[in-house]
Scaffold this active site. Structure first.
Site, PDB file in Angstrom:
ATOM      1  N   HIS A 199       0.975  -1.446  -0.050  1.00 19.03           N
ATOM      2  CA  HIS A 199       0.105   0.465   0.022  1.00 19.03           C
ATOM      3  C   HIS A 199       0.431   1.271  -0.105  1.00 19.03           C
ATOM      4  O   HIS A 199       0.825   1.876  -0.001  1.00 19.03           O
ATOM      5  CB  HIS A 199      -0.668  -0.218   1.684  1.00 19.03           C
ATOM      6  CG  HIS A 199       0.066   0.413   2.654  1.00 19.03           C
ATOM      7  ND1 HIS A 199       0.050  -0.669   3.357  1.00 19.03           N
ATOM      8  CD2 HIS A 199      -0.018   1.235   3.405  1.00 19.03           C
ATOM      9  CE1 HIS A 199       0.423  -0.356   4.871  1.00 19.03           C
ATOM     10  NE2 HIS A 199       0.105   0.986   4.333  1.00 19.03           N
ATOM     11  N   GLY A 251       3.326   7.285   8.562  1.00 20.34           N
ATOM     12  CA  GLY A 251       4.570   6.844   7.775  1.00 20.34           C
ATOM     13  C   GLY A 251       5.417   5.658   8.137  1.00 20.34           C
ATOM     14  O   GLY A 251       6.604   5.408   7.148  1.00 20.34           O
ATOM     15  N   ASN A 252       5.349   5.700   8.591  1.00 26.09           N
ATOM     16  CA  ASN A 252       5.761   3.803   9.694  1.00 26.09           C
ATOM     17  C   ASN A 252       5.758   2.620   8.484  1.00 26.09           C
ATOM     18  O   ASN A 252       6.709   1.753   9.187  1.00 26.09           O
ATOM     19  CB  ASN A 252       5.092   3.960  11.113  1.00 26.09           C
ATOM     20  CG  ASN A 252       6.491   4.512  12.352  1.00 26.09           C
ATOM     21  OD1 ASN A 252       5.983   5.132  13.002  1.00 26.09           O
ATOM     22  ND2 ASN A 252       7.227   3.787  12.226  1.00 26.09           N
ATOM     23  N   SER A 253       4.534   3.159   8.160  1.00 26.51           N
ATOM     24  CA  SER A 253       4.220   2.044   7.341  1.00 26.51           C
ATOM     25  C   SER A 253       5.629   1.000   6.222  1.00 26.51           C
ATOM     26  O   SER A 253       5.879   2.223   5.397  1.00 26.51           O
ATOM     27  CB  SER A 253       3.054   1.941   6.021  1.00 26.51           C
ATOM     28  OG  SER A 253       1.886   1.809   7.336  1.00 26.51           O
ATOM     29  N   ASP A 270       0.118  -7.361   1.711  1.00 29.50           N
ATOM     30  CA  ASP A 270       0.658  -6.494   1.368  1.00 29.50           C
ATOM     31  C   ASP A 270       1.971  -6.018   1.534  1.00 29.50           C
ATOM     32  O   ASP A 270       2.883  -5.203   2.285  1.00 29.50           O
ATOM     33  CB  ASP A 270      -0.183  -5.451   2.657  1.00 29.50           C
ATOM     34  CG  ASP A 270      -0.193  -4.283   2.506  1.00 29.50           C
ATOM     35  OD1 ASP A 270      -0.197  -3.536   1.683  1.00 29.50           O
ATOM     36  OD2 ASP A 270      -0.074  -3.614   3.734  1.00 29.50           O
ATOM     37  N   LEU A 320      -4.616 -25.797   0.740  1.00 30.67           N
ATOM     38  CA  LEU A 320      -4.974 -26.225   1.676  1.00 30.67           C
ATOM     39  C   LEU A 320      -6.304 -26.965   1.100  1.00 30.67           C
ATOM     40  O   LEU A 320      -6.476 -28.237   0.843  1.00 30.67           O
ATOM     41  CB  LEU A 320      -4.847 -26.180   2.490  1.00 30.67           C
ATOM     42  CG  LEU A 320      -5.157 -28.083   3.604  1.00 30.67           C
ATOM     43  CD1 LEU A 320      -3.970 -28.724   3.035  1.00 30.67           C
ATOM     44  CD2 LEU A 320      -5.348 -27.710   4.860  1.00 30.67           C
ATOM     45  N   GLY A 321      -7.766 -25.609   0.580  1.00 34.88           N
ATOM     46  CA  GLY A 321      -8.520 -26.461  -0.253  1.00 34.88           C
ATOM     47  C   GLY A 321      -9.245 -26.228   0.671  1.00 34.88           C
ATOM     48  O   GLY A 321      -9.738 -27.322   0.302  1.00 34.88           O
TER      49      GLY A 321
END
Length: 478
Positions: A121, A226-228, A151, A283-284
């Protein structure tokens, strides 16, 4: 001549003064000190369990601060508004304009040759990515690949001998263990905060993807916008997570911060470097977290694990013998208490890998050898060059070239290169059509087109242009 009475009065006054002095001394200066001896329940928070040595945060900070970078992105967004005067005279008064947008975040250098991990993001939709190091050097970054379902994104800058943070082991993290968050909140570069691991395997349902993989490490280390994309490290200076999100009514730190475990990060990075796309193994099954209600309803002797609500017909679980009503307890002998932990364990593997899955059936443990598959029910590895060959509703797609963008005056789009019977052909779309927007969202890549379709229920509205410049619109139902 002084009388005897005079001397007696002097003596009485002297004795009285002496007694008064003694009383005053005891009253004001010689109080008994009372000591309350409470048990030593409190512990200084900066000390280890042994009480012998303080935890040294400075070592971890010094080892990591130079390997966390500031990420600046430039992109454009379309804004649409209506002009009533134009509409009165000429009809449609809808006007669309592009506006430049600058974004900020953090990233972590993970190798001396300049590979950088950040959040998807942070760089989503970016036309330009610039990385600034702690020594103020700036580099244009190349996007190697990104994975919306986790992400995560991988960048590359040119050069060598960059400071980097080695991978740690997030599986070994314990609740209550000290960790440091390193990043650039509010563009305040090289910021370090400390906290403890509050919980593990948190599923918040915040990633905008149908096949999201969430198993966050929760901490109380302060994170802000801003830490992302920044680093979560242990006291040895090892990377244990990528800081990603906060839960807050105000949008700023409120005591709960979340990071993607490095076990997931490492697998995503390896896949993006080797294949260009992430190899997701499934795994389904349709998983449901076990609870007391399910246990009572189905007479199951446990309230932890993952209840199999259904099995996919072409999935790995059914092929191996796992049934609806089983409870998944372990993956390769690693206990899983909920869906988030199950997903985290499966994220370590690729389609075609064999794992041992332990389930509870009729309140007895059974172990199955399961060969994991991808979403299409296959075991083969998918490469980035294969993505264009993916058939979606009877259509095959390819990325458009810079020459096509320039000729048609568009910034993005995905071309239909082949059609077989399906929803796209039945809608009237012809080969060569370039899809620019779908449900009013920009189609910047094949992955983005797939994401939009995966997250759509109901109808699909398509905008685009043919190679001759003719603009066209189509729609079909899902």
């Amino acid at each position: 001549m002084r009388t005897r009475r005079y001397y007696i009065e002097i003596a009485v006054v002297a004795i009285f003064s002496a007694l008064l002095s003694v009383v005053a001394y005891h009253h004001f200066f010689n109080k008994t000190q009372v000591v309350y001896n409470y048990p030593n329940y409190a512990r200084q928070v900066a000390y280890s369990d042994t009480g012998s040595q303080p935890i040294d945060f400075t070592y971890a900070a010094e080892q990591t601060i130079h390997a966390v970078v500031h990420v600046r992105t430039k992109s454009k967004v379309e804004t649409t508004y209506r002009n009533p005067i134009y509409e009165f005279f000429y009809g449609d008064g809808t006007i669309t304009r592009e506006q430049p947008v600058v974004g900020f975040g953090s990233g972590v250098i993970i190798s001396p040759d300049g590979y950088i991990v950040t959040n998807h993001h942070v760089i989503k939709g970016a036309e330009e990515i610039v990385v600034k190091l702690n020594d103020n050097r700036e580099f244009d970054a190349k996007l190697i690949g990104s994975d919306p379902s986790t992400d995560l994104a991988l960048l590359k800058i040119d050069g060598n001998n960059f400071p980097f943070i080695p991978f740690g082991n997030s599986d070994a993290l314990r609740v209550g263990e000290w960790v440091l968050a390193v990043g650039n909140p509010y563009n305040l570069t090289s910021t370090v905060t400390a906290g403890i691991v509050s919980a593990k395997a948190r599923n918040l349902n915040i990633i905008d993807d149908n096949y999201r993989l969430e198993s966050f490490i929760q901490t109380d280390a302060a994170l802000n916008p801003g830490n992302s994309g920044g680093a979560l490290v242990n006291t040895r200076g090892e990377l244990v997570g990528i800081n990603t999100a906060i839960l807050s009514p105000s949008g700023s730190y409120a005591g709960n911060s979340f990071a993607i475990p490095v076990t997931i990060v490492k697998k995503v990075v390896d896949d993006l470097r080797e294949y260009g796309v992430v190899q997701r193994a499934f795994l389904g099954i349709t998983p449901t977290d076990m609870n007391a209600e399910i246990a009572k309803q189905h007479d199951i002797a446990t309230t932890i694990g993952v209840y199999v609500s259904d099995v996919r017909e072409t999935g790995a679980a059914k092929e191996a013998g796992i049934k609806k009503g089983d409870v998944v307890m372990k993956i390769n002998e690693v206990p899983v208490q909920n869906t988030a932990e199950l997903q985290e364990q499966l994220s370590k593997y690729r389609p075609g890998d064999k794992v041992k899955v332990t389930v509870l059936r009729d309140n007895k443990e059974k172990t199955f050898d399961v060969i994991l598959r991808n979403l299409q029910g296959e075991t083969k590895v998918v490469k980035s060059t294969d993505v264009a060959e993916t058939v979606i509703f009877g259509a095959k797609f390819a990325e458009i070239t810079d020459e096509e963008k320039s000729k048609l005056g568009i910034r993005y789009g995905v071309k239909v290169v082949e059609l077989t019977p399906g929803k796209f052909s039945r809608a009237g779309i012809e080969e060569g059509f370039i899809i620019t927007r779908m449900n009013n969202k920009p189609v910047t890549s094949i992955a983005e087109l797939k994401k939009i379709l995966n997250n759509t229920r109901g109808g699909v509205y398509i905008e685009g242009v043919y190679p001759n410049g003719v603009i066209a619109y189509y729609a079909f139902g899902i």
